[in-house]
Design a protein around this motif. Structure first.
Motif, PDB file in Angstrom:
ATOM      1  N   GLY A 130      37.041  24.478  50.784  1.00  0.00           N
ATOM      2  CA  GLY A 130      37.059  25.561  51.777  1.00  0.00           C
ATOM      3  C   GLY A 130      36.963  25.090  53.219  1.00  0.00           C
ATOM      4  N   GLY A 131      36.489  23.867  53.420  1.00  0.00           N
ATOM      5  CA  GLY A 131      36.446  23.266  54.749  1.00  0.00           C
ATOM      6  C   GLY A 131      35.612  24.022  55.763  1.00  0.00           C
ATOM      7  N   ASP A 132      36.015  23.863  57.010  1.00  0.00           N
ATOM      8  CA  ASP A 132      35.250  24.434  58.130  1.00  0.00           C
ATOM      9  C   ASP A 132      35.205  25.954  58.105  1.00  0.00           C
ATOM     10  OD1 ASP A 132      34.516  21.975  59.136  1.00  0.00           O
ATOM     11  OD2 ASP A 132      36.219  21.855  60.515  1.00  0.00           O
ATOM     12  N   ASP A 133      36.248  26.600  57.591  1.00  0.00           N
ATOM     13  CA  ASP A 133      36.240  28.065  57.537  1.00  0.00           C
ATOM     14  C   ASP A 133      35.106  28.563  56.645  1.00  0.00           C
ATOM     15  OD1 ASP A 133      38.410  28.187  59.241  1.00  0.00           O
ATOM     16  OD2 ASP A 133      39.877  28.537  57.639  1.00  0.00           O
ATOM     17  N   LEU A 134      34.972  27.966  55.479  1.00  0.00           N
ATOM     18  CA  LEU A 134      33.889  28.364  54.574  1.00  0.00           C
ATOM     19  C   LEU A 134      32.536  27.971  55.163  1.00  0.00           C
ATOM     20  CD1 LEU A 134      32.870  29.603  51.964  1.00  0.00           C
ATOM     21  CD2 LEU A 134      33.272  27.379  50.843  1.00  0.00           C
TER      22      LEU A 134
ATOM     23  N   ALA B 186      30.304  35.103  50.880  1.00  0.00           N
ATOM     24  CA  ALA B 186      31.540  34.575  51.483  1.00  0.00           C
ATOM     25  C   ALA B 186      32.677  34.525  50.468  1.00  0.00           C
ATOM     26  CB  ALA B 186      31.284  33.194  52.069  1.00  0.00           C
ATOM     27  N   LEU B 187      32.345  34.281  49.207  1.00  0.00           N
ATOM     28  CA  LEU B 187      33.355  34.166  48.152  1.00  0.00           C
ATOM     29  C   LEU B 187      33.545  35.468  47.387  1.00  0.00           C
ATOM     30  CD1 LEU B 187      32.282  30.668  46.840  1.00  0.00           C
ATOM     31  CD2 LEU B 187      34.244  31.200  48.290  1.00  0.00           C
ATOM     32  N   GLU B 188      32.796  36.505  47.781  1.00  0.00           N
ATOM     33  CA  GLU B 188      32.854  37.821  47.130  1.00  0.00           C
ATOM     34  C   GLU B 188      32.578  37.726  45.632  1.00  0.00           C
ATOM     35  OE1 GLU B 188      36.604  39.588  48.241  1.00  0.00           O
ATOM     36  OE2 GLU B 188      36.053  39.626  50.368  1.00  0.00           O
ATOM     37  N   LEU B 189      31.565  36.931  45.270  1.00  0.00           N
ATOM     38  CA  LEU B 189      31.161  36.804  43.879  1.00  0.00           C
ATOM     39  C   LEU B 189      30.317  38.009  43.489  1.00  0.00           C
ATOM     40  CD1 LEU B 189      30.133  33.031  43.791  1.00  0.00           C
ATOM     41  CD2 LEU B 189      32.333  34.057  43.155  1.00  0.00           C
TER      42      LEU B 189
ATOM     43  N   GLU C 183      28.244  24.036  45.573  1.00  0.00           N
ATOM     44  CA  GLU C 183      28.473  24.344  46.991  1.00  0.00           C
ATOM     45  C   GLU C 183      29.195  23.196  47.699  1.00  0.00           C
ATOM     46  OE1 GLU C 183      24.572  27.249  47.048  1.00  0.00           O
ATOM     47  OE2 GLU C 183      24.411  25.212  47.845  1.00  0.00           O
ATOM     48  N   GLU C 184      28.869  21.967  47.341  1.00  0.00           N
ATOM     49  CA  GLU C 184      29.547  20.810  47.926  1.00  0.00           C
ATOM     50  C   GLU C 184      31.029  20.816  47.557  1.00  0.00           C
ATOM     51  OE1 GLU C 184      28.337  16.216  48.346  1.00  0.00           O
ATOM     52  OE2 GLU C 184      28.624  16.871  46.277  1.00  0.00           O
ATOM     53  N   ARG C 185      31.328  21.115  46.301  1.00  0.00           N
ATOM     54  CA  ARG C 185      32.730  21.191  45.867  1.00  0.00           C
ATOM     55  C   ARG C 185      33.459  22.316  46.597  1.00  0.00           C
ATOM     56  NH1 ARG C 185      33.313  21.953  39.835  1.00  0.00           N
ATOM     57  NH2 ARG C 185      35.478  21.349  40.229  1.00  0.00           N
ATOM     58  N   LEU C 186      32.815  23.456  46.717  1.00  0.00           N
ATOM     59  CA  LEU C 186      33.437  24.583  47.417  1.00  0.00           C
ATOM     60  C   LEU C 186      33.725  24.237  48.875  1.00  0.00           C
ATOM     61  CD1 LEU C 186      31.309  27.443  45.868  1.00  0.00           C
ATOM     62  CD2 LEU C 186      33.807  27.193  45.642  1.00  0.00           C
ATOM     63  N   LEU C 187      32.787  23.572  49.521  1.00  0.00           N
ATOM     64  CA  LEU C 187      32.990  23.184  50.926  1.00  0.00           C
ATOM     65  C   LEU C 187      34.099  22.141  51.062  1.00  0.00           C
ATOM     66  CD1 LEU C 187      29.313  23.066  52.162  1.00  0.00           C
ATOM     67  CD2 LEU C 187      31.106  24.614  52.974  1.00  0.00           C
TER      68      LEU C 187
ATOM     69  N   ALA D  40      38.757  22.398  39.345  1.00  0.00           N
ATOM     70  CA  ALA D  40      39.100  22.553  40.764  1.00  0.00           C
ATOM     71  C   ALA D  40      39.996  23.758  41.009  1.00  0.00           C
ATOM     72  CB  ALA D  40      39.762  21.277  41.269  1.00  0.00           C
ATOM     73  N   MET D  41      40.927  24.015  40.119  1.00  0.00           N
ATOM     74  CA  MET D  41      41.840  25.152  40.320  1.00  0.00           C
ATOM     75  C   MET D  41      41.082  26.480  40.332  1.00  0.00           C
ATOM     76  SD  MET D  41      44.718  23.989  41.037  1.00  0.00           S
ATOM     77  CE  MET D  41      45.631  25.509  41.039  1.00  0.00           C
ATOM     78  N   THR D  42      40.092  26.599  39.481  1.00  0.00           N
ATOM     79  CA  THR D  42      39.274  27.828  39.450  1.00  0.00           C
ATOM     80  C   THR D  42      38.539  27.998  40.770  1.00  0.00           C
ATOM     81  OG1 THR D  42      39.037  27.634  37.063  1.00  0.00           O
ATOM     82  CG2 THR D  42      37.448  29.041  38.211  1.00  0.00           C
ATOM     83  N   LEU D  43      37.986  26.907  41.288  1.00  0.00           N
ATOM     84  CA  LEU D  43      37.291  26.978  42.578  1.00  0.00           C
ATOM     85  C   LEU D  43      38.265  27.326  43.697  1.00  0.00           C
ATOM     86  CD1 LEU D  43      34.813  23.962  42.438  1.00  0.00           C
ATOM     87  CD2 LEU D  43      34.334  26.386  42.009  1.00  0.00           C
ATOM     88  N   LEU D  44      39.427  26.722  43.688  1.00  0.00           N
ATOM     89  CA  LEU D  44      40.428  26.992  44.726  1.00  0.00           C
ATOM     90  C   LEU D  44      40.845  28.460  44.739  1.00  0.00           C
ATOM     91  CD1 LEU D  44      42.613  23.784  44.516  1.00  0.00           C
ATOM     92  CD2 LEU D  44      41.338  24.581  46.525  1.00  0.00           C
ATOM     93  N   GLN D  45      40.886  29.086  43.569  1.00  0.00           N
ATOM     94  CA  GLN D  45      41.280  30.496  43.475  1.00  0.00           C
ATOM     95  C   GLN D  45      40.245  31.415  44.134  1.00  0.00           C
ATOM     96  OE1 GLN D  45      41.985  31.014  39.305  1.00  0.00           O
ATOM     97  NE2 GLN D  45      43.998  30.038  39.378  1.00  0.00           N
ATOM     98  N   LEU D  46      39.014  30.941  44.270  1.00  0.00           N
ATOM     99  CA  LEU D  46      37.964  31.750  44.891  1.00  0.00           C
ATOM    100  C   LEU D  46      38.069  31.756  46.414  1.00  0.00           C
ATOM    101  CD1 LEU D  46      34.898  30.571  42.796  1.00  0.00           C
ATOM    102  CD2 LEU D  46      36.076  32.776  42.652  1.00  0.00           C
ATOM    103  N   LEU D  47      38.790  30.794  46.960  1.00  0.00           N
ATOM    104  CA  LEU D  47      38.854  30.633  48.410  1.00  0.00           C
ATOM    105  C   LEU D  47      39.984  31.427  49.031  1.00  0.00           C
ATOM    106  CD1 LEU D  47      38.129  26.828  48.419  1.00  0.00           C
ATOM    107  CD2 LEU D  47      36.545  28.634  48.992  1.00  0.00           C
TER     108      LEU D  47
END
Length: 172
Positions: free
Chosen positions: A121-125, A146-149, A114-118, A165-172
């Motif tokens: 994803g920043g303030d929007d997430l 929020a990520l439609e998992l 969740e820390e990596r995602l934030l 990181a690229m995999t996480l970025l693709q979720l946002l």
């Protein structure tokens, strides 16, 4: 709502992480991520390092005189666990301990994901997660929504622990 900084001040003033250092105590959960709600507690996970009795005794020694102190030994997800709850400066605190190393603790792994995602994803997430939590979802459920998992929210987040990181970025 109590700010994340104010919650950290409570932890520091009572030397919570210092007292839990022998058990690798880590501040995790919604407050540590700054996605908490006004009624959120401070969550700390620990490794009992093969000695749940010693961990329970250390919790009682360190925090047993705090208001609303409660200590439980019960299985969680089939694993022996020790759980303490208490109040510090009017704030609820929960401490979980298991025998395995902290890096294997699912609460710690949720936090890392969740820390990596934030971070990406920043303030929007952060805002989306808070709004979903206000609707009654848990932190993990809110991130998954929020990520439609797909599937079980906790399992879906745990599956992201080792991804790049690229995999996480693709979720946002």
């Amino acid at each position: 709502m109590t700010s994340q900084a104010a919650l950290y001040t409570i932890l520091s003033a009572h030397q919570v992480l210092e007292r839990l250092a022998p058990f690798d105590g880590k501040w995790v959960g919604s407050a540590a991520l700054d996605v908490h709600l006004p009624d959120s507690d401070i969550d700390i996970c620990c490794s009992a390092k093969g000695d749940l009795d010693g961990f329970a005794a250390a919790l009682k020694d360190a925090f047993g005189k705090q208001p609303n102190f409660k200590l439980e030994r019960k299985p969680y997800r089939g694993q022996p666990s020790c759980f303490a709850s208490f109040d510090l400066s009017g704030q609820s605190v929960e401490v979980w301990g298991r025998d395995h190393p902290i890096e294997e603790h699912e609460f710690y792994r949720f936090f890392i994901v969740e820390e990596r995602l934030l971070r990406f994803g920043g303030d929007d997430l952060r805002t989306a997660v808070r709004e979903l939590k206000e609707d009654g979802l848990s932190t993990e459920e809110a991130f998954a929504e929020a990520l439609e998992l797909d599937g079980d929210p906790e399992a879906a987040l745990l599956a992201l622990y080792d991804v790049d990181a690229m995999t996480l970025l693709q979720l946002l």
